[in-house]
Scaffold this motif. Sequence first.
Motif, short mmCIF file in Angstrom:
data_model
loop_
_atom_site.label_atom_id
_atom_site.label_comp_id
_atom_site.label_asym_id
_atom_site.label_seq_id
_atom_site.Cartn_x
_atom_site.Cartn_y
_atom_site.Cartn_z
N ASP A 1 64.80 54.45 -38.46
CA ASP A 1 63.88 53.43 -37.97
C ASP A 1 64.37 52.01 -38.29
OD1 ASP A 1 61.71 51.95 -37.24
OD2 ASP A 1 60.25 52.97 -38.49
N ALA A 2 64.72 51.76 -39.55
CA ALA A 2 65.11 50.41 -39.97
C ALA A 2 66.38 49.93 -39.26
CB ALA A 2 65.30 50.36 -41.48
N LEU A 3 67.36 50.83 -39.12
CA LEU A 3 68.60 50.46 -38.43
C LEU A 3 68.32 50.16 -36.96
CD1 LEU A 3 71.32 52.92 -39.83
CD2 LEU A 3 71.07 50.48 -40.29
N TYR A 4 67.46 50.97 -36.35
CA TYR A 4 67.13 50.77 -34.93
C TYR A 4 66.51 49.39 -34.73
CZ TYR A 4 65.78 52.22 -30.20
OH TYR A 4 65.67 52.34 -28.84
N ARG A 5 65.54 49.05 -35.57
CA ARG A 5 64.86 47.76 -35.45
C ARG A 5 65.83 46.59 -35.60
NH1 ARG A 5 59.14 47.94 -36.43
NH2 ARG A 5 58.42 50.04 -36.95
N LEU A 6 66.75 46.71 -36.53
CA LEU A 6 67.66 45.62 -36.82
C LEU A 6 68.76 45.46 -35.77
CD1 LEU A 6 68.11 45.99 -40.69
CD2 LEU A 6 67.09 44.04 -39.49
N TYR A 7 69.32 46.59 -35.30
CA TYR A 7 70.55 46.50 -34.52
C TYR A 7 70.44 46.99 -33.08
CZ TYR A 7 72.28 45.69 -39.20
OH TYR A 7 72.47 45.18 -40.46
N VAL A 8 69.36 47.69 -32.72
CA VAL A 8 69.18 48.17 -31.35
C VAL A 8 68.08 47.41 -30.63
CG1 VAL A 8 68.65 50.17 -29.89
CG2 VAL A 8 70.00 50.48 -31.99
N THR A 9 66.95 47.24 -31.30
CA THR A 9 65.79 46.58 -30.70
C THR A 9 66.11 45.24 -30.03
OG1 THR A 9 64.07 47.69 -31.99
CG2 THR A 9 63.60 45.44 -31.28
N PRO A 10 66.90 44.36 -30.67
CA PRO A 10 67.15 43.05 -30.03
C PRO A 10 67.71 43.13 -28.61
CG PRO A 10 67.82 42.96 -32.32
CD PRO A 10 67.50 44.41 -32.03
N SER A 11 68.57 44.11 -28.35
CA SER A 11 69.15 44.23 -27.01
C SER A 11 68.11 44.69 -25.99
CB SER A 11 70.34 45.20 -27.02
OG SER A 11 69.93 46.52 -27.36
N GLU A 12 67.18 45.55 -26.42
CA GLU A 12 66.14 46.03 -25.52
C GLU A 12 65.14 44.93 -25.21
OE1 GLU A 12 66.39 50.73 -26.83
OE2 GLU A 12 64.82 49.48 -27.72
N LYS A 13 64.77 44.19 -26.24
CA LYS A 13 63.86 43.06 -26.02
C LYS A 13 64.52 42.01 -25.12
CE LYS A 13 60.96 43.20 -30.18
NZ LYS A 13 60.56 42.44 -31.39
N LYS A 14 65.82 41.84 -25.26
CA LYS A 14 66.53 40.83 -24.48
C LYS A 14 66.44 41.14 -22.98
CE LYS A 14 70.79 38.15 -24.49
NZ LYS A 14 72.12 37.97 -25.13
N VAL A 15 66.61 42.41 -22.61
CA VAL A 15 66.51 42.77 -21.19
C VAL A 15 65.11 42.46 -20.67
CG1 VAL A 15 66.62 44.65 -19.53
CG2 VAL A 15 68.30 44.54 -21.36
N LEU A 16 64.08 42.81 -21.45
CA LEU A 16 62.70 42.54 -21.03
C LEU A 16 62.43 41.04 -20.94
CD1 LEU A 16 60.84 45.30 -23.06
CD2 LEU A 16 60.93 45.13 -20.56
N GLU A 17 62.93 40.28 -21.90
CA GLU A 17 62.73 38.83 -21.87
C GLU A 17 63.46 38.22 -20.66
OE1 GLU A 17 60.74 37.03 -23.40
OE2 GLU A 17 60.25 37.99 -25.32
N ASN A 18 64.65 38.70 -20.38
CA ASN A 18 65.38 38.20 -19.22
C ASN A 18 64.65 38.53 -17.92
OD1 ASN A 18 67.38 37.18 -20.86
ND2 ASN A 18 68.81 38.87 -20.54
N ALA A 19 64.05 39.71 -17.87
CA ALA A 19 63.29 40.10 -16.69
C ALA A 19 62.06 39.21 -16.51
CB ALA A 19 62.87 41.57 -16.78
N LYS A 20 61.46 38.80 -17.63
CA LYS A 20 60.26 37.95 -17.57
C LYS A 20 60.55 36.59 -16.94
CE LYS A 20 57.30 37.56 -20.91
NZ LYS A 20 56.74 37.38 -22.27
N ALA A 21 61.81 36.19 -16.92
CA ALA A 21 62.17 34.93 -16.27
C ALA A 21 61.92 34.99 -14.77
CB ALA A 21 63.63 34.59 -16.55
N PHE A 22 61.84 36.22 -14.22
CA PHE A 22 61.67 36.40 -12.79
C PHE A 22 60.32 37.01 -12.43
CE2 PHE A 22 66.22 36.72 -13.75
CZ PHE A 22 66.68 35.64 -13.02
N SER A 23 59.70 37.73 -13.38
CA SER A 23 58.41 38.36 -13.11
C SER A 23 57.73 38.73 -14.42
CB SER A 23 58.61 39.64 -12.28
OG SER A 23 57.40 40.40 -12.24
N PRO A 24 56.40 38.61 -14.48
CA PRO A 24 55.69 39.06 -15.69
C PRO A 24 55.42 40.55 -15.69
CG PRO A 24 54.12 38.13 -14.14
CD PRO A 24 55.49 37.96 -13.52
N TYR A 25 55.70 41.21 -14.56
CA TYR A 25 55.30 42.60 -14.39
C TYR A 25 56.46 43.56 -14.71
CZ TYR A 25 51.37 40.38 -12.09
OH TYR A 25 50.27 39.59 -11.82
#
Length: 340
Positions: free
Chosen positions: A198-222
Amino acid sequence: METKKERVFKALRNEEVVDVPVGFWHHYLEDEHVDALKTPAYHTQNVEGAKKFKEEFDPDFVKVMTDGYFYLPIELDISSVDKLPNFTLVPIEHPWFQKQIELAKEYREIYGKDIAIFHNLFAPLWHFEEAIRKAYKVDAEESHEIILGYLKENPEAVASCLDKIADNLSLLLKEVVKEGVTDGIYLSAQDMHRYIPDALYRLYVTPSEKKVLENAKAFSPYNLLHICGWRGNTNFLTIYQDYPAIAFNWAVNTECLSLREGKKFFHDKCVIGGFLNTEDSILFTGNKGEIQNYTQKLLKDVGRKGVIIGADCTLPRSIDYEKIQYIREACKGDFQKIVG
């Protein structure tokens, strides 16, 4: 008159709706992991499957089934963990991107402008794992051991590689997440059978997943997050609680977290699901009355605000479309009037 898209958007915005939307889908290829770039007939088969689904069920909203275009075609330098991030980016002109853009446009032509369409995209870790499997010529279990070893040896290099994959995947967003093509993404994530602590995932994997979602939000909130519980795999759900998605879909039955509990767990955001997706579940074995009674119980428990009834994951191809039509009937506000 309210369109299907408007009703789905209301649900995603966590607003109450009279007729609760229904969202189900299945793969259109016998093996969704094939390479459609090598065999163009698979692309055609996918489009024909989408047409049939439109004709026989006419869904409330659609997920672009990217069968044949699952994984970014990158080649990793595995000579040392430090070199993992040094792969060459796949340009937007590459057929892997261009054929997906073409596919999304074909879905829009099939379903029209008044229905919400979400482009299926796998989180960076899935692409990383596939690249490791190809580089080492190993199966999934062996690739997990290799990745965990990398994380222990040089977690920053792994995180950098995942971040670069996120940037590469995000090239697609501008092309498909815009008016007239799709309305957002359906990002599929999974903490891979919990092989990463869990801790390793949060530190080193989660940021890349959040980044894709944040990048998508630049074009749509949905943008929707699918936490994959395929074939009974469980996840560390707490990892995903603060992901910047507008709605969450997880394996309600596998994770033992109901839709009602999930709404609270995911901070009162829209929730999607409710039905087990296996061939021994009520969706396949139940009759009309049993399926509709189950649907009504789900709605009685979770309510009609910020909810979309669907499944834990992709349905088997053997699904009878009439069964999911029963569910849609039971989700209508005047269902009791209909059944007398």
